[in-house]
Scaffold this motif. Structure first.
Motif, PDB file in Angstrom:
ATOM      1  N   LEU A   1       6.639   5.278   6.246  1.00  0.00           N
ATOM      2  CA  LEU A   1       5.080   5.370   5.453  1.00  0.00           C
ATOM      3  C   LEU A   1       4.433   3.980   5.909  1.00  0.00           C
ATOM      4  CD1 LEU A   1       3.501   7.122   4.049  1.00  0.00           C
ATOM      5  CD2 LEU A   1       4.336   6.178   1.941  1.00  0.00           C
ATOM      6  N   VAL A   2       5.348   2.741   5.754  1.00  0.00           N
ATOM      7  CA  VAL A   2       4.960   1.284   5.924  1.00  0.00           C
ATOM      8  C   VAL A   2       4.456   1.225   7.311  1.00  0.00           C
ATOM      9  CG1 VAL A   2       5.538  -1.016   6.014  1.00  0.00           C
ATOM     10  CG2 VAL A   2       6.290   0.505   4.076  1.00  0.00           C
ATOM     11  N   SER A   3       5.027   1.638   8.277  1.00  0.00           N
ATOM     12  CA  SER A   3       4.618   1.594   9.636  1.00  0.00           C
ATOM     13  C   SER A   3       3.699   2.554   9.909  1.00  0.00           C
ATOM     14  CB  SER A   3       6.026   1.890  10.367  1.00  0.00           C
ATOM     15  OG  SER A   3       7.111   0.846  10.233  1.00  0.00           O
ATOM     16  N   LEU A   4       3.499   3.533   9.428  1.00  0.00           N
ATOM     17  CA  LEU A   4       2.509   4.462   9.753  1.00  0.00           C
ATOM     18  C   LEU A   4       1.308   4.114   9.456  1.00  0.00           C
ATOM     19  CD1 LEU A   4       1.602   7.230  10.908  1.00  0.00           C
ATOM     20  CD2 LEU A   4       2.042   8.213   8.848  1.00  0.00           C
ATOM     21  N   PHE A   5       1.172   3.315   7.865  1.00  0.00           N
ATOM     22  CA  PHE A   5       0.050   2.503   7.646  1.00  0.00           C
ATOM     23  C   PHE A   5      -0.405   1.450   8.264  1.00  0.00           C
ATOM     24  CE2 PHE A   5      -0.251   3.646   2.837  1.00  0.00           C
ATOM     25  CZ  PHE A   5      -0.168   4.935   2.856  1.00  0.00           C
ATOM     26  N   ARG A   6       0.509   0.895   8.983  1.00  0.00           N
ATOM     27  CA  ARG A   6       0.316  -0.411   9.649  1.00  0.00           C
ATOM     28  C   ARG A   6      -0.501   0.367  11.114  1.00  0.00           C
ATOM     29  NH1 ARG A   6       5.031  -2.913   9.796  1.00  0.00           N
ATOM     30  NH2 ARG A   6       4.368  -4.249   8.321  1.00  0.00           N
ATOM     31  N   ARG A   7       0.024   1.480  11.465  1.00  0.00           N
ATOM     32  CA  ARG A   7      -0.555   1.893  12.802  1.00  0.00           C
ATOM     33  C   ARG A   7      -1.779   2.614  12.440  1.00  0.00           C
ATOM     34  NH1 ARG A   7       2.018   4.475  17.509  1.00  0.00           N
ATOM     35  NH2 ARG A   7       3.564   2.837  17.135  1.00  0.00           N
ATOM     36  N   ALA A   8      -1.799   3.461  11.553  1.00  0.00           N
ATOM     37  CA  ALA A   8      -2.978   4.492  11.672  1.00  0.00           C
ATOM     38  C   ALA A   8      -3.873   3.925  10.593  1.00  0.00           C
ATOM     39  CB  ALA A   8      -2.318   5.773  11.425  1.00  0.00           C
ATOM     40  N   GLY A   9      -3.613   3.145   9.742  1.00  0.00           N
ATOM     41  CA  GLY A   9      -4.631   2.602   8.713  1.00  0.00           C
ATOM     42  C   GLY A   9      -5.142   3.522   7.877  1.00  0.00           C
ATOM     43  N   ILE A  10      -6.312   3.671   7.691  1.00  0.00           N
ATOM     44  CA  ILE A  10      -7.144   4.379   6.779  1.00  0.00           C
ATOM     45  C   ILE A  10      -7.030   5.899   6.960  1.00  0.00           C
ATOM     46  CG2 ILE A  10      -9.231   5.236   6.057  1.00  0.00           C
ATOM     47  CD1 ILE A  10     -10.353   2.552   6.439  1.00  0.00           C
ATOM     48  N   ARG A  11      -6.674   6.418   8.139  1.00  0.00           N
ATOM     49  CA  ARG A  11      -6.412   7.867   8.578  1.00  0.00           C
ATOM     50  C   ARG A  11      -5.078   8.236   7.789  1.00  0.00           C
ATOM     51  NH1 ARG A  11      -4.618  11.020  12.468  1.00  0.00           N
ATOM     52  NH2 ARG A  11      -4.087   9.151  13.904  1.00  0.00           N
ATOM     53  N   ALA A  12      -4.117   7.267   7.957  1.00  0.00           N
ATOM     54  CA  ALA A  12      -2.607   7.668   7.634  1.00  0.00           C
ATOM     55  C   ALA A  12      -2.756   7.605   5.903  1.00  0.00           C
ATOM     56  CB  ALA A  12      -1.596   6.371   7.933  1.00  0.00           C
ATOM     57  N   VAL A  13      -3.520   6.850   5.175  1.00  0.00           N
ATOM     58  CA  VAL A  13      -3.793   7.001   3.876  1.00  0.00           C
ATOM     59  C   VAL A  13      -4.314   8.124   3.289  1.00  0.00           C
ATOM     60  CG1 VAL A  13      -4.575   5.626   1.678  1.00  0.00           C
ATOM     61  CG2 VAL A  13      -3.861   4.416   3.704  1.00  0.00           C
ATOM     62  N   GLY A  14      -5.469   8.511   3.998  1.00  0.00           N
ATOM     63  CA  GLY A  14      -6.272   9.604   3.737  1.00  0.00           C
ATOM     64  C   GLY A  14      -5.399  10.829   3.720  1.00  0.00           C
ATOM     65  N   ALA A  15      -4.501  10.988   4.792  1.00  0.00           N
ATOM     66  CA  ALA A  15      -3.873  12.223   5.426  1.00  0.00           C
ATOM     67  C   ALA A  15      -2.647  12.419   4.216  1.00  0.00           C
ATOM     68  CB  ALA A  15      -3.187  12.193   6.776  1.00  0.00           C
ATOM     69  N   THR A  16      -1.987  11.126   3.896  1.00  0.00           N
ATOM     70  CA  THR A  16      -0.887  11.135   2.972  1.00  0.00           C
ATOM     71  C   THR A  16      -1.241  11.560   1.454  1.00  0.00           C
ATOM     72  OG1 THR A  16       0.244   9.078   4.243  1.00  0.00           O
ATOM     73  CG2 THR A  16       1.089   9.823   2.046  1.00  0.00           C
ATOM     74  N   LEU A  17      -2.496  11.283   1.159  1.00  0.00           N
ATOM     75  CA  LEU A  17      -3.035  11.479  -0.015  1.00  0.00           C
ATOM     76  C   LEU A  17      -3.702  12.544  -0.311  1.00  0.00           C
ATOM     77  CD1 LEU A  17      -4.058   7.892  -1.098  1.00  0.00           C
ATOM     78  CD2 LEU A  17      -1.788   8.833  -1.963  1.00  0.00           C
ATOM     79  N   GLY A  18      -3.862  13.502   1.004  1.00  0.00           N
ATOM     80  CA  GLY A  18      -4.453  14.550   0.658  1.00  0.00           C
ATOM     81  C   GLY A  18      -5.819  14.985   1.492  1.00  0.00           C
ATOM     82  N   PHE A  19      -6.501  13.913   2.146  1.00  0.00           N
ATOM     83  CA  PHE A  19      -7.429  14.283   2.982  1.00  0.00           C
ATOM     84  C   PHE A  19      -7.241  14.408   4.176  1.00  0.00           C
ATOM     85  CE2 PHE A  19      -8.494  10.812  -0.484  1.00  0.00           C
ATOM     86  CZ  PHE A  19      -9.264  11.676  -1.233  1.00  0.00           C
ATOM     87  N   ASN A  20      -7.953  15.523   4.628  1.00  0.00           N
ATOM     88  CA  ASN A  20      -7.721  15.927   6.106  1.00  0.00           C
ATOM     89  C   ASN A  20      -6.355  16.189   6.735  1.00  0.00           C
ATOM     90  OD1 ASN A  20     -10.836  15.736   6.397  1.00  0.00           O
ATOM     91  ND2 ASN A  20     -10.339  13.517   6.805  1.00  0.00           N
TER      92      ASN A  20
ATOM     93  N   GLY B   1       0.825  -1.348  -0.094  1.00  0.00           N
ATOM     94  CA  GLY B   1       0.013  -0.105   0.072  1.00  0.00           C
ATOM     95  C   GLY B   1       0.946   1.459  -0.024  1.00  0.00           C
ATOM     96  N   ALA B   2       1.875   1.160   0.916  1.00  0.00           N
ATOM     97  CA  ALA B   2       2.899   2.427   0.917  1.00  0.00           C
ATOM     98  C   ALA B   2       3.662   2.756  -0.402  1.00  0.00           C
ATOM     99  CB  ALA B   2       3.906   2.336   1.737  1.00  0.00           C
ATOM    100  N   ALA B   3       3.807   1.548  -1.109  1.00  0.00           N
ATOM    101  CA  ALA B   3       4.518   1.522  -2.445  1.00  0.00           C
ATOM    102  C   ALA B   3       3.655   2.310  -3.531  1.00  0.00           C
ATOM    103  CB  ALA B   3       4.983   0.373  -2.851  1.00  0.00           C
ATOM    104  N   LEU B   4       2.147   2.388  -3.255  1.00  0.00           N
ATOM    105  CA  LEU B   4       1.302   2.975  -4.313  1.00  0.00           C
ATOM    106  C   LEU B   4       1.268   4.402  -4.009  1.00  0.00           C
ATOM    107  CD1 LEU B   4      -1.368   0.182  -4.193  1.00  0.00           C
ATOM    108  CD2 LEU B   4       0.192   0.627  -6.216  1.00  0.00           C
ATOM    109  N   VAL B   5       1.779   4.700  -3.065  1.00  0.00           N
ATOM    110  CA  VAL B   5       1.717   6.411  -2.523  1.00  0.00           C
ATOM    111  C   VAL B   5       2.440   7.257  -3.305  1.00  0.00           C
ATOM    112  CG1 VAL B   5       1.730   8.150  -0.837  1.00  0.00           C
ATOM    113  CG2 VAL B   5       0.610   5.810  -0.183  1.00  0.00           C
TER     114      VAL B   5
END
Length: 360
Positions: A233-252, A127-131
């Motif tokens: 980024l990988v560890s943040l995804f594992r820890r924070a899940g959807i919220r980390a994905v959203g924040a990284t990609l421009g949401f919230n 998932g992190a590799a897709l960011v």
């Protein structure tokens, strides 16, 4: 409180503008003067002085938080600026809106894939590799602002240049295309922190603890291993899940969300496999760079020795290192490296690095 328009005339600012120079956490109340090519940051009450002058083409602007505040920075400059989004010139606001529109459409597709893979399939590394790198860099910039802003940034052109040259050699060996940003801060903690977007924060406690430049190079090579695999980024995804994905990609990506993610990033503990690979790859990067590669093992040995002292107790800075790193002598045994190769820094370079935080 006033800001300035394109022609230098004053315009009303709904909220205060605050400038942080990157050397300490003190906020300077400021006004802004925009020209076609530059942004001038002026102290309140003295418009003949300048706190900073930033080229407009190098400015980055965050998305506004719920209160309408944005964080501005200038590539290559340590300072950060917080101001109301309504104080931005029309051209800057339009550029930010175009970027948001593009990222919004990109984020929809990428976030769907990242969430599906990272959270449903259970592979956060994929998932992190897709960011996109640009989105990761934006998150890293915001997190760096919050983390570094609490400490004095250690300066010294010769020391900074020596560290950047060393890191460039390691990054080349790791096949990292983007420049790695290095910041040294005045913190007693014996540690270095890797942030998303190729950023490494080195703490004064680490410079004070290591016995020589080769031990420091070993730690930097280890952190370079985390950058190469995008472990933060990988560890943040594992820890924070959807919220980390959203924040990284421009949401919230308001300041509240970034602050929360910053706290999680500082406190992240990598898996044993991540640490093992970063150790092994770090030693390999040193060897590929023609440098001696026994510094990492020597650093582990010195940390173990400090932690095991019977007299005087164990320092809190050492304990904090072991709170987010596996404490095992196996890491030393598996990564002994070789004394063959050049020293990481010359004596004069090492002295300049040691002097960055005021210790000669």
């Amino acid at each position: 409180m006033v800001a300035h328009s394109e022609d230098g005339a004053a315009s009303s600012a709904p909220r205060g503008t605050r400038y942080y120079d990157g050397r300490n956490a003190v906020a300077h109340e400021a006004t802004l003067r925009w020209s076609d090519a530059f942004l001038s940051i002026l102290p309140i009450g003295d418009e003949t002085a300048e706190l900073a002058v930033w080229p407009r083409e190098r400015l980055t602007v965050s998305e506004p938080d719920p209160d309408g505040q944005v964080v501005m920075s200038c590539k290559g400059q340590p300072g950060r600026l917080m101001t109301d989004a309504r104080t931005l010139p029309q051209q800057m606001a339009a550029r930010r809106m175009r970027g948001r529109h593009y990222l919004g459409w990109t984020a929809v597709g990428v976030a769907t894939l990242a969430i599906g893979v990272a959270l449903v399939v259970g592979l956060p590394s994929v998932g992190a590799a897709l960011v996109p790198r640009s989105a990761e860099a934006r998150l890293g910039d915001m997190v760096e602002t919050l983390v570094v802003g609490r400490h004095r940034v250690c300066s010294g052109a010769d020391g900074q240049h020596a560290l950047e040259q060393l890191e460039a050699r390691l990054a080349q060996a790791a096949k990292i295309d983007e420049p790695v940003r290095l910041v040294v801060i005045d913190s007693k903690i014996v540690n270095a922190v890797t942030l998303p977007g190729g950023r490494v924060i080195i703490m004064r406690g680490l410079l004070d603890h290591v016995n020589n430049a080769d031990q420091l190079a070993g730690v930097m090579a280890h952190e370079t291993g985390h950058i190469a695999r995008r472990d933060p980024l990988v560890s943040l995804f594992r820890r924070a899940g959807i919220r980390a994905v959203g924040a990284t990609l421009g949401f919230n990506v308001g300041l509240a969300d970034a602050s929360s993610l910053a706290g999680q990033l500082v406190g992240l503990s990598y898996s044993r496999e991540m640490e093992r690979l970063a150790d092994a790859n770090g030693v390999a990067y040193l060897q590929a760079s023609g440098l001696r590669s026994d510094g990492l093992a020597a650093f582990f040995a010195s940390m173990e020795k400090s932690a095991d002292k019977k007299s005087g107790g164990t320092s809190s800075s050492v304990l904090e290192f072991f709170s987010d790193h596996p404490r095992t002598v196996d890491r030393e045994k598996l990564n002994r490296g070789s004394s063959l190769g050049d020293s990481a820094l010359t004596p004069s370079q090492w002295a300049a690095v040691r002097a960055m935080c005021g210790k000669p």
